[in-house]
Motif scaffolding. Structure first.
Motif, PDB file in Angstrom:
ATOM      1  N   LEU A  69      80.465  55.313 -46.754  1.00 58.58           N
ATOM      2  CA  LEU A  69      80.489  56.206 -45.640  1.00 58.58           C
ATOM      3  C   LEU A  69      81.756  55.877 -44.648  1.00 58.58           C
ATOM      4  N   SER A  70      82.111  54.685 -44.480  1.00 60.88           N
ATOM      5  CA  SER A  70      83.287  54.518 -43.713  1.00 60.88           C
ATOM      6  C   SER A  70      83.830  53.181 -44.137  1.00 60.88           C
ATOM      7  N   ALA A  71      85.300  52.955 -43.514  1.00 59.75           N
ATOM      8  CA  ALA A  71      85.734  51.428 -43.907  1.00 59.75           C
ATOM      9  C   ALA A  71      85.823  50.799 -42.374  1.00 59.75           C
ATOM     10  N   LEU A  72      85.243  49.661 -42.454  1.00 57.69           N
ATOM     11  CA  LEU A  72      85.500  48.755 -40.985  1.00 57.69           C
ATOM     12  C   LEU A  72      86.467  47.949 -40.759  1.00 57.69           C
ATOM     13  N   ASP A  73      87.244  47.672 -41.571  1.00 60.78           N
ATOM     14  CA  ASP A  73      88.526  46.988 -41.395  1.00 60.78           C
ATOM     15  C   ASP A  73      89.869  47.441 -41.893  1.00 60.78           C
ATOM     16  N   GLU A  74      90.721  47.110 -41.067  1.00 62.03           N
ATOM     17  CA  GLU A  74      92.156  47.687 -41.667  1.00 62.03           C
ATOM     18  C   GLU A  74      92.527  46.753 -42.607  1.00 62.03           C
ATOM     19  N   GLU A  75      92.292  45.396 -42.380  1.00 56.20           N
ATOM     20  CA  GLU A  75      92.750  44.648 -43.450  1.00 56.20           C
ATOM     21  C   GLU A  75      91.642  43.543 -43.892  1.00 56.20           C
ATOM     22  N   PRO A  76      91.953  42.898 -45.018  1.00 53.66           N
ATOM     23  CA  PRO A  76      91.073  42.257 -45.494  1.00 53.66           C
ATOM     24  C   PRO A  76      90.282  41.055 -44.891  1.00 53.66           C
ATOM     25  N   ILE A  77      89.201  40.707 -44.886  1.00 52.20           N
ATOM     26  CA  ILE A  77      88.482  39.720 -44.104  1.00 52.20           C
ATOM     27  C   ILE A  77      87.940  38.477 -44.571  1.00 52.20           C
ATOM     28  N   VAL A  78      88.513  38.466 -45.931  1.00 55.02           N
ATOM     29  CA  VAL A  78      88.005  37.406 -46.902  1.00 55.02           C
ATOM     30  C   VAL A  78      89.285  37.146 -47.706  1.00 55.02           C
ATOM     31  N   THR A  79      89.534  35.883 -47.966  1.00 57.25           N
ATOM     32  CA  THR A  79      90.589  35.402 -48.931  1.00 57.25           C
ATOM     33  C   THR A  79      90.115  35.191 -50.489  1.00 57.25           C
ATOM     34  N   PRO A  80      91.158  35.404 -51.268  1.00 58.61           N
ATOM     35  CA  PRO A  80      90.663  35.264 -52.822  1.00 58.61           C
ATOM     36  C   PRO A  80      89.939  33.913 -52.881  1.00 58.61           C
TER      37      PRO A  80
END
Length: 832
Positions: A69-80
């Motif tokens: 439905l939509s994207a909430l973040d512009e950049e990842p909020i978790v790391t590998p």
């Protein structure tokens, strides 16, 4: 250009297995990335937050995927590394990855889907055949257009609202919808800067000064204050907050607006952290160590060359914190991050003050007492620590309770686990039921970092790992600056009672020691591991006791609110005037908690300033900090508390500590009771005589000859460890086995008994005598759910993953049985 059809495998914040594939709308092809949050529909109506784990071009088989439905973040909020850590937690602690993500994300990062109702636009204005409640709800909808289902109860003045809503939906008068609520709102702050026409132009600046000096001296004062605060003329000027500028200059918003109109200032806003503590400058450049500490420090460094985990076994007040600080200085000088874990929020108040003396604003704090927005700010600050231009204050050191292991570290170099033995590191409910210490060790391993475990009374498991060669060991056997260990005196309260030498729950020996300490201007700590006033009420005639309606426990009397309360479910009852069974009036109080200790001590020592530190007095956000600050400032003479007072607090004026009833700990039916009793008594004893003189400790007990009491008096940790190791090897308990506890719960006791027997039989067919139970625990019913335990002992060195897999397969088959499906199974790996 041909558009590519993308699909995303997402992880939902739900206790379900596996990932789910959604289609990425063409408009979001450039926005959806691995590691960001998206909004998806799951089921017929519900909206959930999900995390993108993988993006690919392979459509799912045999079904048509729903769209993101939509994207909430512009950049990842978790790391590998975080994702690998989550996978390990889910596999080791036998829970769903969605449950791990739910624990890892601060609440404000999880969108809430709330059901709303609205008028059906095709419905008639005044439909016939409606009752009063239905008409009331329709009238409210005409006024407000859309109403949350949670608000309907207030409008109708009744709790059961679903039948009314369902009837109106069926009649076609209202419609329901899901509305997405984003709990997190970034905080914005207004700042002031010189306009582009003034900044850098000395002639324009001089001309403006001359104008304002003649016509607007108050505006001139604002400009002068700005120049001072911004350090105008320096190579790197500082940002100036609008609010701070007005306060410092004693100006008004109108005067500042005139300066903006004159072209002197520009006002801009940006996102700031709610945790802005101001500019805290370090006051100490480096940690000074004694020769003994320096030798221990060098030994830790040498041991880290061959071991990833080192256990620092230092007696109370030996200066372990100074070693932590020295190691942290070394790590952050290398450009890496430090995670400093503590078992209790109570400890953060003192430790953060000490750390900021050395590291200033580079120390961040993360625990559950922060509100939902503050926790997100810390999360984002750690996430963006590698980006110096971010909106959040970067932190090199994070100080926190067990949940801090979920923060998105990018370059972790050292993990310090203080008081590593403490059972508070274990998460009980909900899943994942992880041990913060063990999780931190694995997190450090993923980052290639080192782990330092510190304790005056290490856990038997950790100390055993030293002897297996898994951990390194460094010992500090003497207190800082040659301070003496406290003098411990054991009082036999059985004999004292017979000889009339007890006042309430205090021996005359303790009372005299308290008076001596108070007369010398010193402070005391009294430890009683029960809160409340009286642990139970009991009829002297028929022995009836008031019990909880929802749990199989007696109710605890709290005098301040004059109520009986259940400490498991919160059930509250009034205090009976007479026994409901025999109508007798002789209802006596049995047992005592911290509330009674506080009151009785006030009667015995009138005028003494007494404060209580337990769950009841520390519920508000700053209550705990206030109690500790008052005790440090010597505004309190005696601190009465539960386990909170045993956790490494440092008060330099405490000369006397007393354990009011050691027998409660010693008689607890658990294989760890001796170890826990030793740790609690040794830790609380360590609060005495920490700076200037030898302290005194008084242990009140009916079992003065008990082995653990003698070990505490002799400060004989090695004796306790060796005895425990012998006993546990004999009976097959950790560290020689691994434990998995299965808790079965159901509201029907007969169904539970039958189901528990079936599951235990199936497990025993596969694993034999390694299965113990099913048995009722000490408290066999909580919140109307009956409970049975099955204990699984896994012999070492069995292949743990294979054993767990076989066990989970048996549980899965058990849950397919229609008669057993409603039984809830809670899996607790390494129970405490």
């Amino acid at each position: 250009m041909e558009r590519v059809t993308l699909f995303a495998d997402v992880l939902l914040l739900l206790p379900i297995s596996g990932t789910f594939t959604y289609r990425v709308p063409y408009l979001l092809n450039d926005e959806v990335k691995t590691g960001i949050r998206v909004v998806v529909q799951f089921g017929s109506r519900k909206i959930y937050t999900a995390l993108v784990l993988r993006i690919h071009e392979t459509p799912p088989q045999n079904r048509l995927p729903k769209y993101i439905l939509s994207a909430l973040d512009e950049e990842p909020i978790v790391t590998p590394v975080q994702l690998r850590f989550w996978d390990w937690l889910a596999a080791y602690y036998l829970c769903h990855p969605g449950e791990v993500m739910n624990a890892a994300f601060p609440a404000a990062l999880k969108l809430a889907s709330e059901s709303k109702i609205a008028l059906n636009p095709d419905a008639p204005d005044f439909p016939p055949g409606l009752n009063e409640k239905e008409l009331l709800l329709l009238e409210a909808l005409r006024n407000r257009k859309v109403i949350a289902v949670s608000e309907v109860a207030k409008i109708l003045d009744q709790q059961k609202t679903i039948p009314v809503i369902k009837t109106l939906i069926e009649k076609g008068l209202i419609i329901s919808e899901e509305e997405i609520n984003d709990p997190y709102k970034p905080k914005r702050e207004e700042f002031v800067r010189l306009s582009s026409t003034i900044a850098g132009d000395e002639d324009a600046m001089r001309g403006m000064f001359e104008q304002l000096e003649k016509r607007a001296k108050k505006q001139l004062e604002i400009l002068m204050t700005f120049i001072r605060l911004s350090q105008y003329g320096f190579e790197i000027p500082k940002e100036v907050k609008r609010r701070e500028l007005l306060i410092q200059s004693k100006g008004t918003s109108a005067q500042l607006s005139l300066l903006v109109e004159r072209g002197v200032f520009e006002i801009y806003s940006r996102i700031v952290s709610r945790l802005d503590t101001g500019n805290i400058e370090p006051v100490l450049s480096r940690s000074e160590l004694t020769p003994v500490q320096e030798e221990a420090f060098q030994q830790i460094r040498r041991t880290f060359e061959t071991k990833d985990v080192v256990l620092l076994h230092g007696v109370t007040s030996s200066g372990k914190t100074e070693l932590y600080i020295k190691l942290m200085q070394q790590v952050i000088n290398e450009g890496k991050q430090v995670l400093f874990l503590l078992p209790e929020i109570a400890l953060t108040t003192q430790i953060v003050t000490r750390l900021r003396k050395y590291f200033g604003n580079r120390v961040g704090v993360y625990h559950s007492r922060f509100n939902v927005h503050e926790r997100v700010d810390i999360y984002k600050a750690v996430l963006q620590s590698a980006n110096p231009g971010s909106d959040f204050q970067p932190y090199d050191i994070i100080l926190g309770a067990r949940s801090a292991v979920f923060l998105p570290f990018s370059n972790l170099g050292l993990v310090v686990v203080d008081e590593e033995h403490d059972s508070s590191f274990k998460q009980m409910d909900p899943a994942p039921r992880y041990n913060g210490r063990d999780a931190a060790i694995y997190l450090a391993h993923l980052h290639g970092a080192k782990t330092l475990l510190g304790s005056a009374t290490p856990s038997v498991e950790s100390y055993y790992n030293v002897f297996r060669g898994k951990y390194g060991l460094v010992e500090l056997s003497e207190r800082y600056a040659n301070m003496l260990m406290p003098q411990i005196e054991v009082v036999n309260i059985r004999e004292a009672t017979q000889q009339g030498m007890m006042k309430s729950h205090f021996s005359t020996v303790l009372i005299e020691r308290l008076k001596t300490a108070l007369n010398q201007g010193e402070q005391a700590i009294l430890f009683q591991n029960r809160r409340g006033f009286s642990l139970r009420l009991e009829c002297d005639t028929c022995h009836w006791m008031p019990t909880c309606l929802n749990c199989d426990v007696t109710l605890v009397y709290h005098k301040k609110i004059n109520q009986l309360r259940c400490h498991y479910c919160g059930f509250v009852s009034r205090v009976p005037e007479k026994c409901p069974e025999c109508q007798g009036l002789q209802i006596k109080m049995k047992g005592f908690g911290t509330e009674k200790v506080e009151e009785d001590l006030g009667l015995i020592l009138p005028g003494t300033r007494i404060t209580r530190m337990d769950l009841d007095t520390t519920r508000s956000k700053y209550a705990l900090h206030q109690i500790i600050s008052d005790f440090e400032a010597r505004k309190v003479d005696i601190l009465v508390g539960t386990q909170m007072v045993t956790k490494g607090l440092d008060f330099d004026n405490v000369s006397l500590v007393s354990i009011l009833n050691a027998d409660n700990m010693l008689s607890y039916p658990d294989f760890r009771s001796a170890e826990r009793s030793f740790q609690l008594m040794a830790q609380v004893s360590g609060r005495s005589g920490r700076k200037n003189k030898q302290g005194k400790v008084i242990i009140q007990t009916r079992q003065p000859a008990h082995l653990v009491i003698r070990q505490v008096v002799a400060n004989d940790y090695a004796g306790m460890f060796n005895h425990e190791l012998t006993e546990r090897k004999k009976f097959g308990y950790p560290p020689f086995t691994r434990l998995i506890l299965l808790k079965l719960k159901h509201k029907d006791s007969d169904l539970l008994n039958n189901a528990a027997g079936i599951l235990a039989k199936s497990l025993r067919q596969e694993f034999g005598n390694s299965i113990l139970g099913p048995e009722y625990p000490m408290v066999s019913r909580i919140m109307n759910y009956y409970i049975k335990h099955i204990m699984f002992k896994i012999e070492k060195p069995a292949k743990l993953a294979a054993v767990k897999s076989s066990m989970m397969e048996i549980i899965w088959k058990f849950q397919q049985d229609l008669t057993c499906r409603s039984v809830r199974i809670i899996i607790d790996v390494d129970p405490q």
